[in-house]
Every structure is written in C-alpha cells, then in structure tokens.
Write a protein that holds these residues in place. Sequence first.
Motif, PDB file in Angstrom:
ATOM      1  N   ILE A  79       0.846  -1.197   0.000  1.00  0.00           N
ATOM      2  CA  ILE A  79       0.000   0.000   0.000  1.00  0.00           C
ATOM      3  C   ILE A  79       0.880   1.246   0.000  1.00  0.00           C
ATOM      4  O   ILE A  79       0.611   2.205  -0.727  1.00  0.00           O
ATOM      5  CB  ILE A  79      -0.971  -0.010   1.203  1.00  0.00           C
ATOM      6  N   ILE A  80       1.943   1.210   0.781  1.00  0.00           N
ATOM      7  CA  ILE A  80       2.881   2.337   0.831  1.00  0.00           C
ATOM      8  C   ILE A  80       3.497   2.568  -0.544  1.00  0.00           C
ATOM      9  O   ILE A  80       3.588   3.711  -1.020  1.00  0.00           O
ATOM     10  CB  ILE A  80       3.972   2.069   1.894  1.00  0.00           C
ATOM     11  N   GLU A  81       3.919   1.492  -1.197  1.00  0.00           N
ATOM     12  CA  GLU A  81       4.543   1.607  -2.520  1.00  0.00           C
ATOM     13  C   GLU A  81       3.575   2.177  -3.556  1.00  0.00           C
ATOM     14  O   GLU A  81       3.948   3.015  -4.375  1.00  0.00           O
ATOM     15  CB  GLU A  81       5.064   0.245  -2.972  1.00  0.00           C
ATOM     16  N   VAL A  82       2.340   1.713  -3.511  1.00  0.00           N
ATOM     17  CA  VAL A  82       1.351   2.155  -4.502  1.00  0.00           C
ATOM     18  C   VAL A  82       0.945   3.611  -4.287  1.00  0.00           C
ATOM     19  O   VAL A  82       0.847   4.385  -5.236  1.00  0.00           O
ATOM     20  CB  VAL A  82       0.101   1.235  -4.472  1.00  0.00           C
ATOM     21  N   THR A  83       0.719   3.976  -3.030  1.00  0.00           N
ATOM     22  CA  THR A  83       0.200   5.320  -2.746  1.00  0.00           C
ATOM     23  C   THR A  83       1.278   6.388  -2.638  1.00  0.00           C
ATOM     24  O   THR A  83       1.006   7.561  -2.860  1.00  0.00           O
ATOM     25  CB  THR A  83      -0.608   5.332  -1.433  1.00  0.00           C
ATOM     26  N   GLY A  84       2.478   5.977  -2.246  1.00  0.00           N
ATOM     27  CA  GLY A  84       3.531   6.966  -2.006  1.00  0.00           C
ATOM     28  C   GLY A  84       3.425   7.622  -0.645  1.00  0.00           C
ATOM     29  O   GLY A  84       4.195   8.521  -0.316  1.00  0.00           O
ATOM     30  N   TYR A  85       2.466   7.175   0.157  1.00  0.00           N
ATOM     31  CA  TYR A  85       2.310   7.693   1.511  1.00  0.00           C
ATOM     32  C   TYR A  85       3.392   7.095   2.409  1.00  0.00           C
ATOM     33  O   TYR A  85       3.904   6.011   2.151  1.00  0.00           O
ATOM     34  CB  TYR A  85       0.949   7.308   2.087  1.00  0.00           C
ATOM     35  N   SER A  86       3.674   7.780   3.492  1.00  0.00           N
ATOM     36  CA  SER A  86       4.621   7.252   4.474  1.00  0.00           C
ATOM     37  C   SER A  86       3.973   6.095   5.227  1.00  0.00           C
ATOM     38  O   SER A  86       2.740   5.959   5.261  1.00  0.00           O
ATOM     39  CB  SER A  86       5.027   8.344   5.462  1.00  0.00           C
ATOM     40  N   ARG A  87       4.807   5.295   5.857  1.00  0.00           N
ATOM     41  CA  ARG A  87       4.311   4.165   6.651  1.00  0.00           C
ATOM     42  C   ARG A  87       3.347   4.656   7.733  1.00  0.00           C
ATOM     43  O   ARG A  87       2.279   4.086   7.940  1.00  0.00           O
ATOM     44  CB  ARG A  87       5.492   3.430   7.289  1.00  0.00           C
ATOM     45  N   GLU A  88       3.722   5.732   8.395  1.00  0.00           N
ATOM     46  CA  GLU A  88       2.869   6.237   9.480  1.00  0.00           C
ATOM     47  C   GLU A  88       1.539   6.759   8.940  1.00  0.00           C
ATOM     48  O   GLU A  88       0.487   6.573   9.559  1.00  0.00           O
ATOM     49  CB  GLU A  88       3.606   7.323  10.261  1.00  0.00           C
ATOM     50  N   ARG A  89       1.555   7.393   7.768  1.00  0.00           N
ATOM     51  CA  ARG A  89       0.302   7.889   7.185  1.00  0.00           C
ATOM     52  C   ARG A  89      -0.611   6.724   6.823  1.00  0.00           C
ATOM     53  O   ARG A  89      -1.818   6.770   7.059  1.00  0.00           O
ATOM     54  CB  ARG A  89       0.598   8.762   5.960  1.00  0.00           C
ATOM     55  N   VAL A  90      -0.044   5.685   6.241  1.00  0.00           N
ATOM     56  CA  VAL A  90      -0.849   4.506   5.891  1.00  0.00           C
ATOM     57  C   VAL A  90      -1.437   3.886   7.155  1.00  0.00           C
ATOM     58  O   VAL A  90      -2.629   3.581   7.204  1.00  0.00           O
ATOM     59  CB  VAL A  90      -0.008   3.477   5.102  1.00  0.00           C
ATOM     60  N   ARG A  91      -0.634   3.750   8.178  1.00  0.00           N
ATOM     61  CA  ARG A  91      -1.137   3.194   9.432  1.00  0.00           C
ATOM     62  C   ARG A  91      -2.273   4.032   9.998  1.00  0.00           C
ATOM     63  O   ARG A  91      -3.268   3.503  10.477  1.00  0.00           O
ATOM     64  CB  ARG A  91      -0.010   3.090  10.461  1.00  0.00           C
ATOM     65  N   SER A  92      -2.114   5.329   9.939  1.00  0.00           N
ATOM     66  CA  SER A  92      -3.141   6.233  10.453  1.00  0.00           C
ATOM     67  C   SER A  92      -4.452   6.070   9.688  1.00  0.00           C
ATOM     68  O   SER A  92      -5.537   6.006  10.283  1.00  0.00           O
ATOM     69  CB  SER A  92      -2.630   7.672  10.354  1.00  0.00           C
ATOM     70  N   ILE A  93      -4.352   5.991   8.373  1.00  0.00           N
ATOM     71  CA  ILE A  93      -5.557   5.841   7.548  1.00  0.00           C
ATOM     72  C   ILE A  93      -6.217   4.497   7.807  1.00  0.00           C
ATOM     73  O   ILE A  93      -7.450   4.406   7.945  1.00  0.00           O
ATOM     74  CB  ILE A  93      -5.200   6.007   6.047  1.00  0.00           C
ATOM     75  N   LEU A  94      -5.405   3.456   7.912  1.00  0.00           N
ATOM     76  CA  LEU A  94      -5.968   2.131   8.164  1.00  0.00           C
ATOM     77  C   LEU A  94      -6.598   2.055   9.546  1.00  0.00           C
ATOM     78  O   LEU A  94      -7.667   1.454   9.711  1.00  0.00           O
ATOM     79  CB  LEU A  94      -4.900   1.053   7.988  1.00  0.00           C
ATOM     80  N   ARG A  95      -5.963   2.664  10.529  1.00  0.00           N
ATOM     81  CA  ARG A  95      -6.562   2.687  11.885  1.00  0.00           C
ATOM     82  C   ARG A  95      -7.924   3.387  11.847  1.00  0.00           C
ATOM     83  O   ARG A  95      -8.870   2.925  12.468  1.00  0.00           O
ATOM     84  CB  ARG A  95      -5.641   3.421  12.857  1.00  0.00           C
ATOM     85  N   ALA A  96      -7.979   4.498  11.130  1.00  0.00           N
ATOM     86  CA  ALA A  96      -9.252   5.226  11.015  1.00  0.00           C
ATOM     87  C   ALA A  96     -10.307   4.367  10.339  1.00  0.00           C
ATOM     88  O   ALA A  96     -11.506   4.535  10.590  1.00  0.00           O
ATOM     89  CB  ALA A  96      -9.040   6.524  10.237  1.00  0.00           C
ATOM     90  N   GLY A  97      -9.859   3.436   9.496  1.00  0.00           N
ATOM     91  CA  GLY A  97     -10.781   2.520   8.826  1.00  0.00           C
ATOM     92  C   GLY A  97     -11.065   1.259   9.602  1.00  0.00           C
ATOM     93  O   GLY A  97     -11.714   0.345   9.110  1.00  0.00           O
ATOM     94  N   GLY A  98     -10.521   1.194  10.838  1.00  0.00           N
ATOM     95  CA  GLY A  98     -10.815   0.058  11.696  1.00  0.00           C
ATOM     96  C   GLY A  98      -9.827  -1.084  11.600  1.00  0.00           C
ATOM     97  O   GLY A  98     -10.097  -2.185  12.077  1.00  0.00           O
ATOM     98  N   ILE A  99      -8.677  -0.837  10.976  1.00  0.00           N
ATOM     99  CA  ILE A  99      -7.671  -1.891  10.839  1.00  0.00           C
ATOM    100  C   ILE A  99      -6.456  -1.519  11.663  1.00  0.00           C
ATOM    101  O   ILE A  99      -5.888  -0.433  11.501  1.00  0.00           O
ATOM    102  CB  ILE A  99      -7.255  -2.062   9.355  1.00  0.00           C
ATOM    103  N   GLU A 100      -6.070  -2.423  12.538  1.00  0.00           N
ATOM    104  CA  GLU A 100      -4.877  -2.187  13.359  1.00  0.00           C
ATOM    105  C   GLU A 100      -3.640  -2.602  12.564  1.00  0.00           C
ATOM    106  O   GLU A 100      -3.699  -3.508  11.748  1.00  0.00           O
ATOM    107  CB  GLU A 100      -4.966  -2.982  14.663  1.00  0.00           C
ATOM    108  N   PRO A 101      -2.513  -1.918  12.817  1.00  0.00           N
ATOM    109  CA  PRO A 101      -1.291  -2.247  12.065  1.00  0.00           C
ATOM    110  C   PRO A 101      -0.797  -3.659  12.353  1.00  0.00           C
ATOM    111  O   PRO A 101      -1.032  -4.196  13.426  1.00  0.00           O
ATOM    112  CB  PRO A 101      -0.281  -1.210  12.559  1.00  0.00           C
ATOM    113  N   ASP A 102      -0.077  -4.256  11.356  1.00  0.00           N
ATOM    114  CA  ASP A 102       0.442  -5.599  11.585  1.00  0.00           C
ATOM    115  C   ASP A 102       1.685  -5.558  12.420  1.00  0.00           C
ATOM    116  O   ASP A 102       2.356  -4.695  12.628  1.00  0.00           O
ATOM    117  CB  ASP A 102       0.798  -6.372  10.306  1.00  0.00           C
TER     118      ASP A 102
END
Length: 83
Positions: free
Chosen positions: A60-83
């Motif tokens: 997801i990071i590679e595809v979006t270009g977002y930072s790891r922390e940004r991806v984690r933040s977005i996924l958390r907001a969507g109800g997914i905890e980081p791996d």
Amino acid sequence: MADLRAAARAYREAEKGIESAKAAAEARIRAAREKAEACRTDLHAAMVDAARAGMAQKEIIEVTGYSRERVRSILRAGGIEPD
C-alpha cells in the motif's frame, strides 16, 4: 473627445473582465478542491479495502507513495490495526 469616451468605456469593460475572470477562477479552484477531496476519500477507502483483502501495508505504501505512518493512520481510522 470620442476617443476619450471610447477609451474610458473600454477600460471599464476590461475592469469588469478581471472581476469575471476572478470569479470563474475561484469557481474552478473550488471545484478542483472538491474533486481532490472526493478522490482522497476514495483512495483511503480503497486502501482499507486492499488491507482487508490481504494486501500488505508495504505494498500500500509503494502504490500510494504515503509514508508508513500515514498509511497506518488511515488504516486505523478505517478500523484496521497495524500488523
């Protein structure tokens, strides 16, 4: 004197053109911002869907270009905890 009147009239019309162009530009900018916001919302939803479907956060990071922390933040907001 006719040249003066014509010049003054042309100037007033040109000034009106500036205001009209400003209003049109502001409307285009507003529409572009709204489109960007809608696309960002769609991107975040697609990221959550991809994570739920099993895509790794690294991908997801590679595809979006977002930072790891940004991806984690977005996924958390969507109800997914980081791996």
